[in-house]
Motif scaffolding. Structure first.
Motif, PDB file in Angstrom:
ATOM      1  N   LEU A 168      43.339  97.636  43.759  1.00 50.66           N
ATOM      2  CA  LEU A 168      43.619  95.875  43.434  1.00 50.66           C
ATOM      3  C   LEU A 168      45.011  95.738  43.586  1.00 50.66           C
ATOM      4  CD1 LEU A 168      40.593  94.776  41.600  1.00 50.66           C
ATOM      5  CD2 LEU A 168      40.739  94.863  43.945  1.00 50.66           C
ATOM      6  N   SER A 169      45.239  95.296  43.614  1.00 47.37           N
ATOM      7  CA  SER A 169      47.064  94.668  43.987  1.00 47.37           C
ATOM      8  C   SER A 169      47.256  93.733  42.822  1.00 47.37           C
ATOM      9  CB  SER A 169      46.985  93.415  44.886  1.00 47.37           C
ATOM     10  OG  SER A 169      47.268  93.806  46.405  1.00 47.37           O
ATOM     11  N   PRO A 170      48.498  94.438  41.626  1.00 45.96           N
ATOM     12  CA  PRO A 170      47.806  93.984  40.100  1.00 45.96           C
ATOM     13  C   PRO A 170      47.942  92.033  39.518  1.00 45.96           C
ATOM     14  CG  PRO A 170      49.970  94.804  40.569  1.00 45.96           C
ATOM     15  CD  PRO A 170      49.591  95.235  42.103  1.00 45.96           C
ATOM     16  N   GLU A 171      48.300  91.613  40.954  1.00 42.29           N
ATOM     17  CA  GLU A 171      48.524  90.137  40.774  1.00 42.29           C
ATOM     18  C   GLU A 171      47.173  89.724  41.125  1.00 42.29           C
ATOM     19  OE1 GLU A 171      49.729  90.836  44.853  1.00 42.29           O
ATOM     20  OE2 GLU A 171      50.221  91.670  42.630  1.00 42.29           O
ATOM     21  N   PHE A 172      46.157  90.576  41.732  1.00 41.07           N
ATOM     22  CA  PHE A 172      44.674  89.912  42.406  1.00 41.07           C
ATOM     23  C   PHE A 172      43.825  90.000  41.452  1.00 41.07           C
ATOM     24  CE2 PHE A 172      39.997  90.745  44.131  1.00 41.07           C
ATOM     25  CZ  PHE A 172      40.782  89.513  44.844  1.00 41.07           C
ATOM     26  N   VAL A 173      43.337  88.481  41.648  1.00 42.36           N
ATOM     27  CA  VAL A 173      42.297  88.595  39.979  1.00 42.36           C
ATOM     28  C   VAL A 173      41.281  88.051  40.686  1.00 42.36           C
ATOM     29  CG1 VAL A 173      41.445  86.895  37.836  1.00 42.36           C
ATOM     30  CG2 VAL A 173      44.244  87.266  38.982  1.00 42.36           C
ATOM     31  N   PHE A 174      39.422  88.490  40.769  1.00 47.81           N
ATOM     32  CA  PHE A 174      38.453  88.176  41.419  1.00 47.81           C
ATOM     33  C   PHE A 174      38.056  86.364  40.547  1.00 47.81           C
ATOM     34  CE2 PHE A 174      37.709  92.196  41.290  1.00 47.81           C
ATOM     35  CZ  PHE A 174      37.411  92.497  42.954  1.00 47.81           C
ATOM     36  N   SER A 175      37.859  85.941  41.740  1.00 43.21           N
ATOM     37  CA  SER A 175      37.263  84.227  41.387  1.00 43.21           C
ATOM     38  C   SER A 175      35.673  83.664  40.356  1.00 43.21           C
ATOM     39  CB  SER A 175      37.074  83.174  42.528  1.00 43.21           C
ATOM     40  OG  SER A 175      36.431  83.817  43.613  1.00 43.21           O
ATOM     41  N   LEU A 176      35.284  85.454  40.939  1.00 44.02           N
ATOM     42  CA  LEU A 176      33.625  85.052  40.117  1.00 44.02           C
ATOM     43  C   LEU A 176      33.690  86.609  39.354  1.00 44.02           C
ATOM     44  CD1 LEU A 176      31.399  83.892  43.006  1.00 44.02           C
ATOM     45  CD2 LEU A 176      31.884  82.852  40.703  1.00 44.02           C
ATOM     46  N   ASP A 177      32.728  86.834  38.794  1.00 43.03           N
ATOM     47  CA  ASP A 177      32.343  87.988  38.681  1.00 43.03           C
ATOM     48  C   ASP A 177      32.074  88.608  39.335  1.00 43.03           C
ATOM     49  OD1 ASP A 177      32.456  89.862  36.165  1.00 43.03           O
ATOM     50  OD2 ASP A 177      29.941  89.330  35.220  1.00 43.03           O
ATOM     51  N   SER A 178      32.656  89.403  40.041  1.00 46.98           N
ATOM     52  CA  SER A 178      32.259  90.504  41.318  1.00 46.98           C
ATOM     53  C   SER A 178      32.088  91.695  40.852  1.00 46.98           C
ATOM     54  CB  SER A 178      33.315  90.792  41.877  1.00 46.98           C
ATOM     55  OG  SER A 178      34.035  89.309  42.276  1.00 46.98           O
ATOM     56  N   GLN A 179      30.075  91.808  41.060  1.00 45.20           N
ATOM     57  CA  GLN A 179      28.987  92.913  40.606  1.00 45.20           C
ATOM     58  C   GLN A 179      29.206  93.385  41.947  1.00 45.20           C
ATOM     59  OE1 GLN A 179      26.416  91.803  37.486  1.00 45.20           O
ATOM     60  NE2 GLN A 179      27.525  89.711  37.621  1.00 45.20           N
ATOM     61  N   VAL A 180      29.108  94.748  41.423  1.00 41.74           N
ATOM     62  CA  VAL A 180      27.844  95.331  43.005  1.00 41.74           C
ATOM     63  C   VAL A 180      26.725  94.602  42.322  1.00 41.74           C
ATOM     64  CG1 VAL A 180      27.542  97.718  43.882  1.00 41.74           C
ATOM     65  CG2 VAL A 180      29.372  96.773  43.317  1.00 41.74           C
ATOM     66  N   LEU A 181      25.708  95.131  43.873  1.00 37.14           N
ATOM     67  CA  LEU A 181      24.213  94.442  43.567  1.00 37.14           C
ATOM     68  C   LEU A 181      23.908  95.670  44.115  1.00 37.14           C
ATOM     69  CD1 LEU A 181      24.748  91.288  45.635  1.00 37.14           C
ATOM     70  CD2 LEU A 181      24.705  91.875  43.020  1.00 37.14           C
ATOM     71  N   ILE A 182      21.968  95.644  44.189  1.00 37.10           N
ATOM     72  CA  ILE A 182      21.393  96.169  44.572  1.00 37.10           C
ATOM     73  C   ILE A 182      20.884  96.238  46.383  1.00 37.10           C
ATOM     74  CG2 ILE A 182      19.468  98.055  44.438  1.00 37.10           C
ATOM     75  CD1 ILE A 182      19.036  97.981  41.456  1.00 37.10           C
ATOM     76  N   GLY A 183      21.233  96.571  47.089  1.00 34.46           N
ATOM     77  CA  GLY A 183      20.550  95.708  48.399  1.00 34.46           C
ATOM     78  C   GLY A 183      19.556  95.923  48.392  1.00 34.46           C
ATOM     79  N   GLY A 184      18.647  97.011  48.377  1.00 39.38           N
ATOM     80  CA  GLY A 184      17.423  97.626  48.384  1.00 39.38           C
ATOM     81  C   GLY A 184      16.976  98.907  48.276  1.00 39.38           C
ATOM     82  N   PRO A 185      16.607  99.636  48.231  1.00 43.11           N
ATOM     83  CA  PRO A 185      15.732 100.548  48.239  1.00 43.11           C
ATOM     84  C   PRO A 185      16.316 101.820  49.032  1.00 43.11           C
ATOM     85  CG  PRO A 185      13.454  99.248  48.861  1.00 43.11           C
ATOM     86  CD  PRO A 185      14.760  98.543  48.719  1.00 43.11           C
ATOM     87  N   VAL A 186      16.605 101.666  50.014  1.00 41.74           N
ATOM     88  CA  VAL A 186      16.376 102.454  51.612  1.00 41.74           C
ATOM     89  C   VAL A 186      18.421 102.363  51.556  1.00 41.74           C
ATOM     90  CG1 VAL A 186      16.518 102.541  53.885  1.00 41.74           C
ATOM     91  CG2 VAL A 186      14.433 101.169  52.603  1.00 41.74           C
ATOM     92  N   ALA A 187      18.329 103.700  51.474  1.00 41.72           N
ATOM     93  CA  ALA A 187      19.642 104.495  51.920  1.00 41.72           C
ATOM     94  C   ALA A 187      20.992 103.548  50.955  1.00 41.72           C
ATOM     95  CB  ALA A 187      20.529 103.697  53.087  1.00 41.72           C
ATOM     96  N   PRO A 188      20.344 103.667  49.493  1.00 46.85           N
ATOM     97  CA  PRO A 188      21.066 103.477  47.963  1.00 46.85           C
ATOM     98  C   PRO A 188      22.562 103.852  47.994  1.00 46.85           C
ATOM     99  CG  PRO A 188      19.694 104.806  47.278  1.00 46.85           C
ATOM    100  CD  PRO A 188      19.193 104.971  48.914  1.00 46.85           C
ATOM    101  N   GLU A 189      23.348 104.977  48.543  1.00 43.08           N
ATOM    102  CA  GLU A 189      23.813 105.492  48.653  1.00 43.08           C
ATOM    103  C   GLU A 189      25.166 104.962  49.836  1.00 43.08           C
ATOM    104  OE1 GLU A 189      22.261 106.687  52.354  1.00 43.08           O
ATOM    105  OE2 GLU A 189      21.424 107.020  49.871  1.00 43.08           O
ATOM    106  N   ARG A 190      25.099 104.108  50.691  1.00 43.68           N
ATOM    107  CA  ARG A 190      25.560 103.132  51.388  1.00 43.68           C
ATOM    108  C   ARG A 190      25.931 101.592  51.286  1.00 43.68           C
ATOM    109  NH1 ARG A 190      23.078 102.288  57.491  1.00 43.68           N
ATOM    110  NH2 ARG A 190      25.325 101.599  58.750  1.00 43.68           N
ATOM    111  N   GLY A 191      26.796 102.063  51.194  1.00 46.05           N
ATOM    112  CA  GLY A 191      27.580 100.006  51.164  1.00 46.05           C
ATOM    113  C   GLY A 191      27.601  99.274  52.074  1.00 46.05           C
ATOM    114  N   PHE A 192      27.900  98.204  51.282  1.00 48.13           N
ATOM    115  CA  PHE A 192      27.247  96.799  52.401  1.00 48.13           C
ATOM    116  C   PHE A 192      28.367  95.963  52.213  1.00 48.13           C
ATOM    117  CE2 PHE A 192      23.095  98.861  53.428  1.00 48.13           C
ATOM    118  CZ  PHE A 192      24.167  99.783  54.724  1.00 48.13           C
ATOM    119  N   VAL A 193      28.867  94.947  53.034  1.00 44.71           N
ATOM    120  CA  VAL A 193      29.246  93.608  52.420  1.00 44.71           C
ATOM    121  C   VAL A 193      29.128  92.865  53.427  1.00 44.71           C
ATOM    122  CG1 VAL A 193      31.882  92.673  51.827  1.00 44.71           C
ATOM    123  CG2 VAL A 193      31.362  95.025  51.201  1.00 44.71           C
ATOM    124  N   LEU A 194      29.240  91.687  52.875  1.00 46.50           N
ATOM    125  CA  LEU A 194      28.459  90.816  53.538  1.00 46.50           C
ATOM    126  C   LEU A 194      29.721  89.219  52.485  1.00 46.50           C
ATOM    127  CD1 LEU A 194      24.788  89.480  53.152  1.00 46.50           C
ATOM    128  CD2 LEU A 194      25.581  89.626  54.209  1.00 46.50           C
TER     129      LEU A 194
END
Length: 186
Positions: free
Chosen positions: A59-85
């Motif tokens: 991250l850029s040093p000045e970047f601050v998340f507006s929310l507590d940004s947590q990685v979520l479990i999207g589901g049981p299929v392909a848990p090693e694969r990432g998705f971003v909505l």
């Protein structure tokens, strides 16, 4: 059945003690071949910032998340694969528009943008996905496994994951705990 793309599936209380207990799933695709969605209310206990560091994206040093940004479990299929909505942006060629408010990306470049001036305004990061084969989701809905509501960016991006199931059920307009899991037949 009409497409449930850009809708939330809300787990019925009868899914107690299952992987999908009190889950809310955002449906990204739904057609005659089946459905694909991301569970958007189950944190895995890793912050997005930590995931980016593990991927050697910083991250850029000045970047601050507006929310507590947590990685979520999207589901049981392909848990090693990432998705971003995320909220729409023009320069993501590998993004799929789901609605005018929400896009889906599975490429690393969007993760590299988080924390920079190219970052989407709002985003949800999930590992794995939830999938249904042809007619499977329709049958589960007929069996009273899921309720559905139209998705909103407010619920997706502005509600803490732990509160999402309750907030989604309140949008149904009735007390979900009063519902029976039994299917009625006339």
């Amino acid at each position: 059945m009409d497409s449930l793309k850009d809708h939330f599936l809300i787990a019925m209380p009868s899914l107690d003690d299952t992987f999908f207990e009190r889950s809310v799933i955002y449906i990204c695709e739904h057609d005659q071949k089946g459905a694909m969605g991301l569970m958007v209310n189950r944190p895995i206990g890793v912050e997005v910032e930590d995931l980016l560091e593990q991927m050697e994206l910083y991250l850029s040093p000045e970047f601050v998340f507006s929310l507590d940004s947590q990685v979520l479990i999207g589901g049981p299929v392909a848990p090693e694969r990432g998705f971003v909505l995320h909220t729409p942006q023009q320069h993501w060629v590998n993004s799929t528009e789901i609605s005018e408010d929400i896009m889906l990306t599975s490429s690393r470049d969007i993760l590299a943008s988080i924390g920079s001036d190219k970052s989407p305004e709002n985003f949800v990061v999930a590992l794995g996905y939830s999938g249904w084969s042809k007619d499977q989701l329709e049958q589960e809905i007929a069996d009273n496994t899921w309720l559905t509501i139209k998705a909103t960016p407010e619920l997706l991006f502005n509600v803490e994951p732990e509160q999402m199931w309750l907030m989604a059920t309140q949008q149904l307009g009735f007390d979900i705990w009063q519902m029976s899991s039994q299917v009625g037949h006339a």
